[in-house]
Design a protein around this motif. Sequence first.
Motif, PDB file in Angstrom:
ATOM      1  N   ARG A 141       0.868  -1.169   0.000  1.00 16.93           N
ATOM      2  CA  ARG A 141       0.000   0.000   0.000  1.00 16.93           C
ATOM      3  C   ARG A 141       0.905   1.218   0.000  1.00 16.93           C
ATOM      4  O   ARG A 141       1.658   1.434   0.952  1.00 16.93           O
ATOM      5  CB  ARG A 141      -0.957  -0.012   1.195  1.00 16.93           C
ATOM      6  CG  ARG A 141      -1.973  -1.133   1.133  1.00 16.93           C
ATOM      7  CD  ARG A 141      -2.903  -0.968  -0.093  1.00 16.93           C
ATOM      8  NE  ARG A 141      -3.819  -2.094  -0.248  1.00 16.93           N
ATOM      9  CZ  ARG A 141      -3.626  -3.117  -1.069  1.00 16.93           C
ATOM     10  NH1 ARG A 141      -2.509  -3.180  -1.802  1.00 16.93           N
ATOM     11  NH2 ARG A 141      -4.519  -4.076  -1.170  1.00 16.93           N
ATOM     12  N   VAL A 162       3.243   1.110  15.017  1.00 20.53           N
ATOM     13  CA  VAL A 162       2.575  -0.192  15.061  1.00 20.53           C
ATOM     14  C   VAL A 162       3.245  -1.169  16.017  1.00 20.53           C
ATOM     15  O   VAL A 162       2.605  -2.142  16.452  1.00 20.53           O
ATOM     16  CB  VAL A 162       2.467  -0.815  13.653  1.00 20.53           C
ATOM     17  CG1 VAL A 162       1.711   0.118  12.717  1.00 20.53           C
ATOM     18  CG2 VAL A 162       3.821  -1.170  13.084  1.00 20.53           C
ATOM     19  N   ARG A 308       3.334  -3.564   3.410  1.00 18.63           N
ATOM     20  CA  ARG A 308       2.624  -4.808   3.166  1.00 18.63           C
ATOM     21  C   ARG A 308       1.223  -4.698   3.767  1.00 18.63           C
ATOM     22  O   ARG A 308       0.967  -3.918   4.681  1.00 18.63           O
ATOM     23  CB  ARG A 308       3.372  -5.982   3.795  1.00 18.63           C
ATOM     24  CG  ARG A 308       4.655  -6.360   3.082  1.00 18.63           C
ATOM     25  CD  ARG A 308       4.414  -6.931   1.701  1.00 18.63           C
ATOM     26  NE  ARG A 308       5.648  -7.508   1.139  1.00 18.63           N
ATOM     27  CZ  ARG A 308       5.794  -7.828  -0.129  1.00 18.63           C
ATOM     28  NH1 ARG A 308       4.792  -7.615  -0.988  1.00 18.63           N
ATOM     29  NH2 ARG A 308       6.931  -8.345  -0.557  1.00 18.63           N
ATOM     30  N   ILE A 309       0.305  -5.508   3.259  1.00 16.85           N
ATOM     31  CA  ILE A 309      -1.098  -5.370   3.627  1.00 16.85           C
ATOM     32  C   ILE A 309      -1.300  -5.479   5.131  1.00 16.85           C
ATOM     33  O   ILE A 309      -2.041  -4.695   5.745  1.00 16.85           O
ATOM     34  CB  ILE A 309      -1.964  -6.425   2.910  1.00 16.85           C
ATOM     35  CG1 ILE A 309      -1.733  -6.368   1.405  1.00 16.85           C
ATOM     36  CG2 ILE A 309      -3.436  -6.217   3.248  1.00 16.85           C
ATOM     37  CD1 ILE A 309      -1.963  -5.027   0.783  1.00 16.85           C
ATOM     38  N   ASP A 310      -0.635  -6.439   5.774  1.00 16.11           N
ATOM     39  CA  ASP A 310      -0.831  -6.613   7.213  1.00 16.11           C
ATOM     40  C   ASP A 310      -0.298  -5.415   7.994  1.00 16.11           C
ATOM     41  O   ASP A 310      -0.895  -5.005   9.000  1.00 16.11           O
ATOM     42  CB  ASP A 310      -0.179  -7.905   7.705  1.00 16.11           C
ATOM     43  CG  ASP A 310       1.326  -7.929   7.495  1.00 16.11           C
ATOM     44  OD1 ASP A 310       1.780  -7.516   6.408  1.00 16.11           O
ATOM     45  OD2 ASP A 310       2.053  -8.346   8.414  1.00 16.11           O
ATOM     46  N   ALA A 312      -0.129  -2.329   6.759  1.00 16.18           N
ATOM     47  CA  ALA A 312      -1.087  -1.258   6.475  1.00 16.18           C
ATOM     48  C   ALA A 312      -2.320  -1.393   7.367  1.00 16.18           C
ATOM     49  O   ALA A 312      -2.851  -0.389   7.876  1.00 16.18           O
ATOM     50  CB  ALA A 312      -1.476  -1.283   5.003  1.00 16.18           C
ATOM     51  N   ASP A 313      -2.770  -2.621   7.586  1.00 18.54           N
ATOM     52  CA  ASP A 313      -3.932  -2.842   8.469  1.00 18.54           C
ATOM     53  C   ASP A 313      -3.602  -2.463   9.916  1.00 18.54           C
ATOM     54  O   ASP A 313      -4.423  -1.853  10.612  1.00 18.54           O
ATOM     55  CB  ASP A 313      -4.369  -4.298   8.397  1.00 18.54           C
ATOM     56  CG  ASP A 313      -5.016  -4.667   7.067  1.00 18.54           C
ATOM     57  OD1 ASP A 313      -5.403  -3.739   6.321  1.00 18.54           O
ATOM     58  OD2 ASP A 313      -5.122  -5.868   6.781  1.00 18.54           O
ATOM     59  N   ARG A 314      -2.407  -2.822  10.344  1.00 14.92           N
ATOM     60  CA  ARG A 314      -1.998  -2.456  11.708  1.00 14.92           C
ATOM     61  C   ARG A 314      -1.896  -0.944  11.863  1.00 14.92           C
ATOM     62  O   ARG A 314      -2.277  -0.387  12.894  1.00 14.92           O
ATOM     63  CB  ARG A 314      -0.662  -3.113  12.050  1.00 14.92           C
ATOM     64  CG  ARG A 314      -0.717  -4.618  12.210  1.00 14.92           C
ATOM     65  CD  ARG A 314       0.672  -5.239  12.288  1.00 14.92           C
ATOM     66  NE  ARG A 314       1.388  -4.844  13.498  1.00 14.92           N
ATOM     67  CZ  ARG A 314       2.659  -5.169  13.748  1.00 14.92           C
ATOM     68  NH1 ARG A 314       3.344  -5.874  12.848  1.00 14.92           N
ATOM     69  NH2 ARG A 314       3.240  -4.786  14.870  1.00 14.92           N
ATOM     70  N   ALA A 316      -3.594   1.268  10.119  1.00 14.19           N
ATOM     71  CA  ALA A 316      -4.964   1.789  10.119  1.00 14.19           C
ATOM     72  C   ALA A 316      -5.598   1.649  11.503  1.00 14.19           C
ATOM     73  O   ALA A 316      -6.283   2.563  11.981  1.00 14.19           O
ATOM     74  CB  ALA A 316      -5.803   1.064   9.070  1.00 14.19           C
ATOM     75  N   ALA A 317      -5.358   0.504  12.145  1.00  8.18           N
ATOM     76  CA  ALA A 317      -5.889   0.313  13.500  1.00  8.18           C
ATOM     77  C   ALA A 317      -5.269   1.312  14.474  1.00  8.18           C
ATOM     78  O   ALA A 317      -5.957   1.878  15.339  1.00  8.18           O
ATOM     79  CB  ALA A 317      -5.618  -1.117  13.959  1.00  8.18           C
ATOM     80  N   TYR A 318      -3.965   1.531  14.341  1.00  7.03           N
ATOM     81  CA  TYR A 318      -3.307   2.524  15.194  1.00  7.03           C
ATOM     82  C   TYR A 318      -3.921   3.899  14.997  1.00  7.03           C
ATOM     83  O   TYR A 318      -4.146   4.647  15.963  1.00  7.03           O
ATOM     84  CB  TYR A 318      -1.813   2.556  14.885  1.00  7.03           C
ATOM     85  CG  TYR A 318      -1.119   3.808  15.379  1.00  7.03           C
ATOM     86  CD1 TYR A 318      -0.698   3.919  16.695  1.00  7.03           C
ATOM     87  CD2 TYR A 318      -0.925   4.897  14.528  1.00  7.03           C
ATOM     88  CE1 TYR A 318      -0.092   5.080  17.156  1.00  7.03           C
ATOM     89  CE2 TYR A 318      -0.309   6.050  14.974  1.00  7.03           C
ATOM     90  CZ  TYR A 318       0.105   6.141  16.287  1.00  7.03           C
ATOM     91  OH  TYR A 318       0.694   7.288  16.739  1.00  7.03           O
ATOM     92  N   THR A 320      -6.840   4.796  14.378  1.00 10.30           N
ATOM     93  CA  THR A 320      -8.131   5.000  15.054  1.00 10.30           C
ATOM     94  C   THR A 320      -7.954   5.394  16.508  1.00 10.30           C
ATOM     95  O   THR A 320      -8.875   5.933  17.123  1.00 10.30           O
ATOM     96  CB  THR A 320      -8.984   3.719  14.976  1.00 10.30           C
ATOM     97  OG1 THR A 320      -8.340   2.664  15.717  1.00 10.30           O
ATOM     98  CG2 THR A 320      -9.202   3.290  13.533  1.00 10.30           C
TER      99      THR A 320
END
Length: 466
Positions: A141, A162, A308-310, A312-314, A316-318, A320
């Motif tokens: 991403r 993260v 990497r996708i994982d 990027a997801d972490r 995004a969670a941070y 929030t």
Amino acid sequence: MKDSDVTRDTDVIAGVSSQRLRALALREGARFADVRPATRAALSHGAQSWLDGVPMHWMKDWPMPFPMLVAKARKALLTDLDGHRIDDFCLGDTGSMFGHSPAPVAKAIRKQAHQGLTYMLPTETALEAGHLLTERFGDFRWQIATTATDANRFALRVARAVTGRPKVLVFNGCYHGTVDEAMVALHDGRTVPRPGLTGQVADLTQTAVAVEFNDLAGVKAALATGEIAAILTEPVMTNSCMVMPVAGFHDGLRALSRDYGALLIIDETHTISSGLGGYMAVHGLDPDIFVAGKCVAGGMPTAIWGLRIDVADRFAAYNTTRAAGHSGMGTTLSANPMQFACLRATLAEVMTPDAYAHMETGAARLEAGLSAAIARHEAPWHVVRVGARVEFICAPGPLRNGTEAEAAHQPVLEGVIHTCLLNRGCLIAPFHNMMLVSPVTTPKQIDRLIAAFDDTLALLFGPDED
């Protein structure tokens, strides 16, 4: 004091007589100056407005008696203010690795110039560039920066966010632009700030740990502290005398980073010369974050960084949980439409398999020619190559780490060699002995560089003149 500083006063430097070296430096410096009266006159009238006479301080790092002023550049050829045509193997220290002003990039610049230069909003071309980045480098991403230094800074913020950890592991002698965390070194086994830093007040050892390249045991010991958010590394050490990874080193880094919960950041700003998709693609590396700059948009100041996708997801969670306010990431002129126009043109039309095949063939030709000259003159040196990037090193090899690379660096000798090459029509990078072969570099240009190098070695190692 560096080892290279100590050798300056010895009788022999990397097999070369100091007396002969001093005489050659004077002669070649005078030769450079004598044929550049227009350049000298222009500098005498126009350089005073700049700090130390140049727009960027490293322009004084060239070994010339005074800076060379470029009038124009095309393909892999420079023309200076005095009309001298020079085969360019520096290529903007990788920024113009695909040649000066590739036609698709120049066309994209002309088109975008009529549509606006910056407006803080994406374009349809930006969407296309994103797809091309994934096609070329893998499923990340992506984000855009102006320099690889900025891209590395932003990537490190993400890594700390993260993981919740404070420190970055870097390798002694590494290059990641002017990132603070990369400005540390090893001294007697301890991490210390690099000498010579301007205006440094913060204690860099609070945020960074230095380990020797190729030292997996040292990496493991640093990771075992639980303080390391990320390993930031080049696949090959490049801003020193070039150091290649030993067998298993990158696999070990990947395994250790996963075992200890640190992110692995691969910075390919220099090693993108390795082949299509960079060293990562050629050698099957799997970083958590990927960074590259300099040549990705054909010379337009642009850098890319991807998660990497994982990860990027972490992140995004941070986000929030993050309080509203400045993230400390991003600059106003980054991700402007001109960058995307040039990035799309480079990825789609310049950075191609055929281009890399030409570069690889030419670089192999250059490597063989330089090695043959070194053997012919019995110089205690060696040559190393990473794809299109070639370096001669004024010491036996191979080198294993940053400490050995620093000891191998001979700036006085290298400076004389660079001036000799320039006086024979060939420009190489001022930082160490880097040479790049572009898709538009011709076999004749490569042969001219080999001949100039052979002539220079004859001056350094041949019989004394009467």
